[in-house]
Design a protein around this motif. Structure first.
Motif, short mmCIF file in Angstrom:
data_model
loop_
_atom_site.label_atom_id
_atom_site.label_comp_id
_atom_site.label_asym_id
_atom_site.label_seq_id
_atom_site.Cartn_x
_atom_site.Cartn_y
_atom_site.Cartn_z
N GLN A 152 61.38 88.66 75.57
CA GLN A 152 62.83 88.55 76.10
C GLN A 152 63.82 88.44 75.03
OE1 GLN A 152 63.06 86.25 79.66
NE2 GLN A 152 61.25 86.97 80.53
N SER A 153 63.28 87.08 74.11
CA SER A 153 64.00 87.15 72.87
C SER A 153 64.45 88.24 72.16
CB SER A 153 63.50 85.79 72.04
OG SER A 153 64.24 85.30 71.04
N LEU A 154 63.26 88.95 71.79
CA LEU A 154 63.23 90.00 70.89
C LEU A 154 64.22 91.09 71.55
CD1 LEU A 154 59.66 90.92 69.79
CD2 LEU A 154 61.71 90.56 68.37
N TRP A 155 64.14 91.29 72.79
CA TRP A 155 64.91 92.09 73.65
C TRP A 155 66.46 91.90 73.37
CZ3 TRP A 155 68.28 91.88 77.52
CH2 TRP A 155 68.61 93.22 78.31
N MET A 156 66.61 90.63 73.71
CA MET A 156 67.96 90.19 73.66
C MET A 156 68.70 90.34 72.32
SD MET A 156 68.59 87.05 76.16
CE MET A 156 67.11 86.11 75.78
N SER A 157 68.06 90.06 71.23
CA SER A 157 68.45 90.20 69.89
C SER A 157 68.57 91.69 69.75
CB SER A 157 67.33 89.75 68.81
OG SER A 157 67.18 88.54 68.91
N GLN A 170 82.34 88.97 63.27
CA GLN A 170 81.71 88.93 61.93
C GLN A 170 81.18 90.36 62.08
OE1 GLN A 170 78.69 86.01 62.15
NE2 GLN A 170 79.97 84.28 61.67
N LEU A 171 81.20 90.67 60.64
CA LEU A 171 80.40 92.24 60.36
C LEU A 171 78.92 91.96 60.40
CD1 LEU A 171 83.00 93.69 58.00
CD2 LEU A 171 82.97 94.10 60.48
N THR A 172 78.21 93.11 60.73
CA THR A 172 76.89 92.94 60.64
C THR A 172 76.49 94.31 60.03
OG1 THR A 172 74.63 92.66 61.61
CG2 THR A 172 76.19 93.68 62.88
N ASP A 173 75.18 94.36 59.16
CA ASP A 173 74.54 95.64 58.76
C ASP A 173 73.19 95.54 59.31
OD1 ASP A 173 73.55 93.87 57.12
OD2 ASP A 173 74.56 94.40 55.36
N GLU A 174 72.63 96.70 58.99
CA GLU A 174 71.31 96.99 59.56
C GLU A 174 70.21 95.86 58.94
OE1 GLU A 174 67.59 100.58 59.15
OE2 GLU A 174 69.93 101.06 59.13
N ARG A 175 70.30 95.68 57.58
CA ARG A 175 69.51 94.60 56.96
C ARG A 175 69.70 93.10 57.68
NH1 ARG A 175 70.80 91.15 52.99
NH2 ARG A 175 68.94 90.13 51.63
N ALA A 176 70.94 92.57 57.99
CA ALA A 176 70.96 91.41 58.46
C ALA A 176 70.59 91.69 60.02
CB ALA A 176 72.49 91.06 58.66
N TYR A 177 70.66 92.64 60.68
CA TYR A 177 70.04 93.04 61.89
C TYR A 177 68.51 92.78 62.02
CZ TYR A 177 69.39 95.94 66.45
OH TYR A 177 68.89 96.31 67.29
N LYS A 178 68.04 93.33 61.06
CA LYS A 178 66.68 93.28 60.84
C LYS A 178 66.18 91.90 60.74
CE LYS A 178 65.30 97.88 59.33
NZ LYS A 178 64.47 98.65 58.32
N GLN A 179 66.74 91.47 59.76
CA GLN A 179 66.49 89.83 59.53
C GLN A 179 66.13 89.05 60.71
OE1 GLN A 179 69.27 89.05 56.11
NE2 GLN A 179 67.55 89.14 54.47
N ASP A 198 54.49 90.08 53.99
CA ASP A 198 54.86 89.87 52.62
C ASP A 198 54.93 91.35 51.77
OD1 ASP A 198 55.99 87.22 53.15
OD2 ASP A 198 53.92 86.50 52.23
N LEU A 199 53.89 92.08 52.20
CA LEU A 199 53.68 93.25 51.38
C LEU A 199 54.57 94.51 52.12
CD1 LEU A 199 51.82 94.92 49.58
CD2 LEU A 199 50.31 95.34 51.30
N LEU A 200 54.73 94.36 53.11
CA LEU A 200 55.47 95.71 54.04
C LEU A 200 56.86 95.40 54.38
CD1 LEU A 200 52.59 97.07 56.29
CD2 LEU A 200 53.13 97.63 53.75
N ILE A 201 57.13 94.36 54.61
CA ILE A 201 58.46 94.04 55.36
C ILE A 201 59.53 93.17 54.44
CG2 ILE A 201 59.76 93.03 57.42
CD1 ILE A 201 57.79 95.25 58.25
N MET A 202 58.95 92.45 53.47
CA MET A 202 59.88 91.54 52.69
C MET A 202 60.62 92.64 51.65
SD MET A 202 60.52 88.61 53.43
CE MET A 202 61.21 87.97 51.78
N PRO A 203 59.76 93.48 51.07
CA PRO A 203 60.51 94.45 50.07
C PRO A 203 61.75 95.12 50.77
CG PRO A 203 58.34 94.63 49.99
CD PRO A 203 58.50 93.80 51.13
N ILE A 204 61.76 95.44 52.20
CA ILE A 204 62.76 96.09 52.81
C ILE A 204 63.94 95.30 52.96
CG2 ILE A 204 63.42 97.31 54.92
CD1 ILE A 204 60.31 98.08 55.03
N LEU A 205 63.43 94.12 53.30
CA LEU A 205 64.78 93.02 53.72
C LEU A 205 65.41 92.28 52.38
CD1 LEU A 205 62.89 91.09 56.74
CD2 LEU A 205 64.45 93.15 56.91
N ALA A 206 64.80 92.76 51.31
CA ALA A 206 65.13 91.80 50.20
C ALA A 206 66.44 92.50 49.61
CB ALA A 206 64.25 92.16 48.93
#
Length: 206
Positions: A152-157, A170-179, A198-206
């Motif tokens: 439910q928390s995921l859904w609301m986010s 406030q402005l948001t972008d895709e990176r902030a949304y994903k984080q 750490d291997l697959l997601i962190m490089p995308i969010l960095a």
């Protein structure tokens, strides 16, 4: 390949609906948005209601497309790609949530269809959590119904984060949304899950 006039009308309608709301937009505005006459527009859509119905069909088709991405690959990166699709969807169709929350004595058919779609989304998120518990990416529940609350928390986010940021100016972008979405999940990762994150997601969010 040039965009057909019918699709240009739908695209223009969505832009105007997002900016002004469905009720405030007139056929003349839609025609002017793409530089055609109202008569030309009427050749493709006889009424504004016909345009609205086609826009809603497009919305639900795109939402269904996002569902089809579910578990196309087992890794966390597949869900990250799905988050991107949700971000683009809710950015493209900002008017849709406002329409859903209109006060009506009776629900419209579009509202009922949207309700079914978002309920399906919630069920899918819960199923996704179970799948990754089985993969030993997420820890098993420590209390009964824990992952129902996480879903439910995921859904609301996923649905309301852009609206939340907009309400705060406030402005948001895709990176902030994903984080923000991933922050809901990180506390439940196992050691193996942290390694994959750490291997697959962190490089995308960095």
């Amino acid at each position: 390949m040039p965009v057909l006039t019918k699709q240009r009308i739908l695209n223009a309608s969505v832009r105007l609906f997002n900016k002004y709301g469905i009720d405030a937009v007139r056929l003349q505005q839609i025609a002017e948005e793409i530089g055609i006459s109202v008569g030309n527009l009427a050749y493709h859509f006889k009424t504004k209601d016909a345009i609205i119905e086609s826009v809603y069909e497009q919305v639900l088709d795109e939402f269904t497309h996002i569902f089809r991405q579910y578990l196309q690959a087992p890794e966390l990166s597949a869900f990250d790609q799905q988050i991107s699709l949700y971000y683009q969807f809710f950015q493209n169709y900002q008017f849709y949530l406002a329409e859903f929350f209109k006060t009506n004595l009776q629900q419209t058919e579009q509202q009922i269809q949207w309700q079914r779609a978002v309920n399906k989304m919630l069920v899918q998120l819960r199923s996704w959590l179970d799948f990754h518990v089985q993969r030993n990416i997420f820890r098993p529940e420590t209390t009964r119904g824990q992952y129902d609350q996480v879903a439910q928390s995921l859904w609301m986010s996923l649905v309301f984060l852009p609206v939340f940021y907009a309400m705060r100016g406030q402005l948001t972008d895709e990176r902030a949304y994903k984080q923000a979405v991933w922050e809901h999940l990180k506390p439940y990762l196992t050691e193996e899950g942290v390694s994959e994150f750490d291997l697959l997601i962190m490089p995308i969010l960095a």
